[in-house]
Scaffold this active site. Sequence first.
Site, short mmCIF file in Angstrom:
data_model
loop_
_atom_site.label_atom_id
_atom_site.label_comp_id
_atom_site.label_asym_id
_atom_site.label_seq_id
_atom_site.Cartn_x
_atom_site.Cartn_y
_atom_site.Cartn_z
CG ASN A 133 -12.50 96.34 -51.98
OD1 ASN A 133 -12.12 97.39 -51.45
ND2 ASN A 133 -13.63 95.75 -51.63
CE LYS B 288 -12.76 93.29 -48.98
NZ LYS B 288 -13.42 92.07 -48.54
CG HIS C 87 -17.78 95.34 -50.96
ND1 HIS C 87 -17.85 94.66 -49.76
CD2 HIS C 87 -16.86 94.69 -51.72
CE1 HIS C 87 -16.99 93.65 -49.79
NE2 HIS C 87 -16.39 93.64 -50.96
CD GLU D 105 -16.12 93.67 -46.76
OE1 GLU D 105 -15.49 94.70 -47.05
OE2 GLU D 105 -15.68 92.52 -46.97
CD GLU E 254 -16.69 91.22 -54.24
OE1 GLU E 254 -15.50 91.16 -54.54
OE2 GLU E 254 -17.10 91.84 -53.26
N GLY F 242 -13.55 86.83 -47.79
CA GLY F 242 -12.70 86.83 -46.61
C GLY F 242 -12.79 85.56 -45.79
CB SER G 47 -11.62 83.36 -51.01
OG SER G 47 -12.16 83.75 -49.75
P1 13P Z 1 -11.42 88.54 -50.34
O1 13P Z 1 -10.63 88.40 -51.62
O2 13P Z 1 -10.56 88.96 -49.18
O3 13P Z 1 -12.27 87.36 -50.08
O4 13P Z 1 -12.41 89.79 -50.56
C1 13P Z 1 -13.18 89.82 -51.69
C2 13P Z 1 -13.84 91.14 -51.77
O5 13P Z 1 -14.70 91.45 -50.98
C3 13P Z 1 -13.42 92.05 -52.83
O6 13P Z 1 -14.27 93.14 -52.92
#
Ligand code: 13P
Length: 255
Positions: A13, A15, A98, A100, A170, A176, A216
Amino acid sequence: MDKAKRKAIIAGNWKMNKTPKEATALLNAITPLVADADCEVIACVPYVDLAAAIEATAGTNVKIGAENCHWAESGAFTGEISTGMLKEVGVEYVVLGHSERRQYFGETDETVNKRTKAALAAGLKPIVCVGELLWERECNITEEVIARQIKLDLWDVTEEELKNVVIAYEPVWAIGTGKTATADQAEEVCAFIRAQLAKLYNQDAADAVTIQYGGSMNDGNADELLSKVNVDGGLIGGASLVAEKFAAIVKAASN
Ligand code: 13P
């Protein structure tokens, strides 16, 4: 069902990272490294990168996904993208719900459900994200939160449609932050998600669903996370932007 019978899926992903040119360069670096993968490999990229990404991965085993889609076919929804637009450029997967989007853009279980239904109706495969906040985990309501998200996000999704749904667990506190859920924590919730699916559908249908872990995940911890019986893949943020790291996770899933 035996885990080996489920499709292992490693999805990046991206982002809000990479311009179209940068996307082409990254995919040109990734594709040779994952050419012999024994799992499905997907890159979910920003909308403006989709055309370049589809061109860069043509004839390879890497599939392309989007990071969201709207539920309406067309209309006055400034800034949104329809499933038809994604289909026409050759997108196969779409990340929905997601954290976010939930956290910063007002996404709710109701809108995740509408997007999921629309994606399925259009023949896209949704990667539906669920996960608890740190506060919710500390209050011991992780299962309550996940059960609610699964029930609402998949409301009115038929057993036949479920075959095209991927679930990504997640935990929001692990995204992150460099804080990975332990393999046991990931397994516990992924198993719980499968049990919820069995309740809502039936055991066979639940056993066939690919459940990813995200938060992560990287080349150092993928082996252990993916060794768990209910962790069928990963949704990778940061590490999916580095070809070698992403390829190492794909390799871990292929073993
Ligand atoms: P990270 O791997 O950067 O923690 O992000 C995970 C994520 O949100 C994947 O959709």
